[in-house]
Design a protein around this motif. Sequence first.
Motif, PDB file in Angstrom:
ATOM      1  N   ILE A 186      -4.947 -33.721 -67.527  1.00 33.69           N
ATOM      2  CA  ILE A 186      -5.010 -35.009 -67.166  1.00 33.69           C
ATOM      3  C   ILE A 186      -6.465 -35.318 -66.759  1.00 33.69           C
ATOM      4  O   ILE A 186      -7.026 -36.475 -67.245  1.00 33.69           O
ATOM      5  N   LYS A 187      -7.113 -34.322 -66.016  1.00 36.70           N
ATOM      6  CA  LYS A 187      -8.508 -34.542 -65.970  1.00 36.70           C
ATOM      7  C   LYS A 187      -9.170 -34.629 -67.095  1.00 36.70           C
ATOM      8  O   LYS A 187     -10.332 -35.303 -67.150  1.00 36.70           O
ATOM      9  N   LEU A 188      -8.559 -33.687 -68.131  1.00 42.07           N
ATOM     10  CA  LEU A 188      -9.656 -33.824 -69.482  1.00 42.07           C
ATOM     11  C   LEU A 188      -9.135 -35.202 -70.164  1.00 42.07           C
ATOM     12  O   LEU A 188      -9.776 -35.273 -71.386  1.00 42.07           O
ATOM     13  N   LYS A 189      -8.360 -36.056 -69.736  1.00 48.42           N
ATOM     14  CA  LYS A 189      -7.907 -37.372 -70.388  1.00 48.42           C
ATOM     15  C   LYS A 189      -6.999 -36.972 -71.624  1.00 48.42           C
ATOM     16  O   LYS A 189      -6.894 -37.815 -72.439  1.00 48.42           O
ATOM     17  N   LYS A 190      -6.495 -35.792 -71.781  1.00 51.76           N
ATOM     18  CA  LYS A 190      -5.438 -35.503 -72.880  1.00 51.76           C
ATOM     19  C   LYS A 190      -4.100 -36.170 -72.645  1.00 51.76           C
ATOM     20  O   LYS A 190      -3.643 -36.554 -73.414  1.00 51.76           O
ATOM     21  N   PHE A 191      -3.704 -35.844 -71.208  1.00 48.32           N
ATOM     22  CA  PHE A 191      -2.549 -36.716 -70.889  1.00 48.32           C
ATOM     23  C   PHE A 191      -2.517 -37.731 -69.885  1.00 48.32           C
ATOM     24  O   PHE A 191      -3.626 -37.569 -69.004  1.00 48.32           O
ATOM     25  N   ASP A 192      -1.633 -38.814 -69.933  1.00 51.67           N
ATOM     26  CA  ASP A 192      -1.720 -39.652 -68.801  1.00 51.67           C
ATOM     27  C   ASP A 192      -1.102 -39.119 -67.469  1.00 51.67           C
ATOM     28  O   ASP A 192      -1.180 -39.887 -66.448  1.00 51.67           O
ATOM     29  N   ALA A 193      -0.287 -38.348 -67.783  1.00 55.92           N
ATOM     30  CA  ALA A 193       0.631 -37.769 -66.427  1.00 55.92           C
ATOM     31  C   ALA A 193       1.195 -36.377 -66.865  1.00 55.92           C
ATOM     32  O   ALA A 193       1.282 -36.144 -68.344  1.00 55.92           O
ATOM     33  N   VAL A 194       2.025 -35.934 -66.262  1.00 58.24           N
ATOM     34  CA  VAL A 194       2.618 -34.636 -66.405  1.00 58.24           C
ATOM     35  C   VAL A 194       3.988 -34.654 -65.669  1.00 58.24           C
ATOM     36  O   VAL A 194       3.949 -34.912 -64.470  1.00 58.24           O
ATOM     37  N   VAL A 195       5.009 -34.633 -66.326  1.00 56.18           N
ATOM     38  CA  VAL A 195       6.511 -34.668 -65.753  1.00 56.18           C
ATOM     39  C   VAL A 195       7.185 -33.236 -66.081  1.00 56.18           C
ATOM     40  O   VAL A 195       7.140 -32.822 -67.124  1.00 56.18           O
ATOM     41  N   GLY A 196       7.516 -32.582 -65.042  1.00 55.04           N
ATOM     42  CA  GLY A 196       8.130 -31.444 -65.352  1.00 55.04           C
ATOM     43  C   GLY A 196       8.563 -30.606 -63.918  1.00 55.04           C
ATOM     44  O   GLY A 196       8.422 -31.389 -62.624  1.00 55.04           O
ATOM     45  N   ASP A 197       8.765 -29.456 -63.692  1.00 55.91           N
ATOM     46  CA  ASP A 197       8.908 -28.525 -62.701  1.00 55.91           C
ATOM     47  C   ASP A 197       7.557 -28.265 -62.279  1.00 55.91           C
ATOM     48  O   ASP A 197       7.271 -26.903 -62.134  1.00 55.91           O
ATOM     49  N   THR A 198       6.590 -29.075 -61.826  1.00 59.14           N
ATOM     50  CA  THR A 198       5.283 -28.945 -61.359  1.00 59.14           C
ATOM     51  C   THR A 198       4.985 -28.957 -59.932  1.00 59.14           C
ATOM     52  O   THR A 198       5.645 -29.878 -59.213  1.00 59.14           O
ATOM     53  N   THR A 199       4.766 -27.656 -59.094  1.00 55.81           N
ATOM     54  CA  THR A 199       4.689 -27.634 -57.838  1.00 55.81           C
ATOM     55  C   THR A 199       3.547 -28.318 -56.978  1.00 55.81           C
ATOM     56  O   THR A 199       2.411 -28.269 -57.627  1.00 55.81           O
TER      57      THR A 199
END
Length: 911
Positions: A497-510
């Motif tokens: 996300i910081k590298l701007k490869k993704f706009d968000a992350v959805v999953g089992d992220t703690t």
Amino acid sequence: MADDVIRVGVVLDLNSTVGEVAESYILMAVSDFYAVNANYRTRLSLFTRDSKDDVVGAACAALDLMNNEKVHAIIGPQSSAQAKFVANLGEKAHVPILSFSATSPLLTTNHNPFFIQTTQDDSAQVKAIAALIQAYGWREVIPIYEDTDYGTDLILYFIDAFQEVDVRFPYRSVISPSSKDSDILEELNKLKAMQTRIFLVHMTASLGSKLFVHVRNSGMMSEGYAWITTQGLSSWLDTIDSKIMDSMQGVLGIRPYIQISKDLEDFERRWTTNYTSRKTNYNTLGLNLFGLRAYDTIWALAMAVEKANIEHSSFWKQNASENKVDLAAIGVSEIGPRLLDKIASTRFQGLSGYFDLVKGQLKASTFEIFNVIGRTERIIGYWNPKKGLSREIDDISEIACSISKNKLKAPIWPGDTISQPKKLRIGVPVRDAFIEFIKVEWCPRSYKDKPKISGFSIDVFLAVLDILPFPLPHEFVPYVNESRQSAGTYDELLFQIKLKKFDAVVGDTTIVANRSAYVDFTLPYSESGVSMVVLMKDNEKKNIWIFLKPLSWDLWLAVGATSILTGLVTWVLEHRVNSEFRGRPDQQIRTIFLFSFATLTASHREKVVNNWSRFVLIIWAFMVLILTQSYTASLASMLTVQQLKPEFVDVTEIKRNGYFVGYQKNSFVRELLVEQLNIDESKLKAYRTPEEYDEALSNGSDNGGVAAIVDEIPYIKLFLSKYGSRYAMVGPIYKTDGFGFAFPLGSPLVSYISRATLNVTEDKDKMTNIMRKYFSSQTTSTGENGSAEIYTYSPSLGVYSFGGLFIVVGAVSLFSLLLYVVKKFPHFHWTNSNIVPLEGSLWLRFIELVKNFNQKCLRSWSFWRNGSTLNPTVSPEGFGASPSVDDMQKHSRTSSEGADDVATDEDDEIL
């Protein structure tokens, strides 16, 4: 016939298409007005000057008109930059300046009292564009504007309006009108490398048409991009070359709405015939907004001149000069102020709409939203300041203001697609275990080899999107390498996300602190905490010593000590008055130790005669009752309900014994174990699947496995749903915030997603349905809030639980002994057969008691009943005194009445 001629100046860039078109509209306006109002006694006489698309040229033209043509009003100039300078000249000469195309919001009557905007200023369109962007759910937009007053004046209005709808500018692109092609291409390449694909273009027609040619050549007019143009460019698209229009396919534009009327259709027909007869290369040119504004401006000025009732017009000359553009020689119009007032109060229905000035500006009206398709503009909707967006112009009568894209017709986007640009690229983790949370399946090639993504986390996220107040186009992108395997850890995924490869992350992220340094998390949607799962011990019922388990060893010792203390106190109180507590030393010791223990089962044979002894035994019996009831309940629980217990209940015990500990591979739990719990890395083992958890725990630390698995509670719950009969969760041992959705730092979406997540998680029915879909086999117990109950082994009952009871028993025993010494010890003693009062402190009394402790108190009924030998020579009033004959007879009568085993307070009073 008209007698008065009012001289009016016109300042236009005659070398531009805009200037040529505007001049033709102005000439037709004068002709049409006086054809309709032939009875007017005033006439406008126009004097046109060329501004040459330059501020200095426009100023010189205005000065020339004022000094030499003695004009009392000026129409123009075209640009806002030119208008600012000319407006100052108009204020100096008291000449009204009427501009139909200068749209800068800073050109107000507060700063320029003689300047009138006969068009809507650019700020009127800001809210319409903000509503359009909000309707499509875009949260980031890059403005591209020209480096002039026209471009920079409006950008501040956009910033304020977009902040109200939580839209931000991650970058602002400024292009100078004098930029070379290489400069524009360099800027576009910079924009192309950015994550944002939504662009807002605020430029004049000349620079805007040049920009879009390079946009198409750089590949940015393709699928995934969105372009929006403001009215400055949108209103002149009919003057743009067809090749430039081809480079703008899919662009959205906004411009004031012009209602088609019979007069307008008639004018269009006449103007087209007249204009194209002179300009054959513009035979497809249609109606132009600013041209119509210029037409209405002439009509408004002609009406104002007539209403001003001007009898004669003149200039007051300040200084004489032969220079045509001498600023010091400018005169002052005599009729200018009166003419300005009449123009401001003029209202009528013009060709471009209703002409109504408010504070020197044309009142804002409805805007139309169009989509460039081919060489035409297809209207997809409208925006009204009061009613919001609407699909048809008649829908503006709706009561509620709407910002939904459903209120607009579906546009064709760049790349000839109906798919909305700027879908959020949402990264999802790929894993081959615990797939109930996130599961990635690759579909057959008939589906373009796109993955199918499902799981608990995905369903919660989709439920959150359903209740957002705006649409959020998105696409899930698995975080994989070329072989479709996971491309890295969760930390590496979030860093994309910081590298701007993704706009968000959805999953089992703690949600953990170190990750918050480069992403923003929403509120959690799952349980929080890290816990430990261990193997259960064998059934306690197989233990032959289970009867000792209900009470801890320290409680057993405390009960024994208290029992001995109670026996000792009772023996002290009974020794001098009760023959059953006398005898040989070994017999008295047995009495001390056995008496109170025997009272536990009511098997003692000794009877007490001292009331203080009875008081102590009552409290002791109360304590015995509570202890026996607690013991019975605890033992029953061990033999029935609590059949298993975990091997370990604390990670400290595991660490102290040097056992191995397992954790989930690629999880932040490893850092937790090493840095927070100080476990040696050599004692850690990584596992991936619940099956591996089961095998490692079954083998144990000594057989190649582990003593415990440390993981997050949601994973442990899932593991226990499959293997819960053999394992237990103990803890928690560390606090976390649970699973959350990740977005870039400062993203305006975080607050919206967080509020929606809170609504979803509080909806028990919705969450239950989602959990049942993926965790239907889960058997772990849940509490009132739906969270799993963490198994914690209940230890044996300890001393602390009964501390108050032990204090009461001890206090009563000491209190009884104290009163026995104070009240029952005699206040006199025998000396040579004489009674001597005993004076002194409590300590002296205690010493005297110790000296005479082993002597019998012959007045006790216990000794009378047993027929003790009396010494007749001793006074009956002293220690060891013999009872009199009357006392013996009284004793005989009392014994025959069955009361010989009762000692009253009167009997003990002398003690």
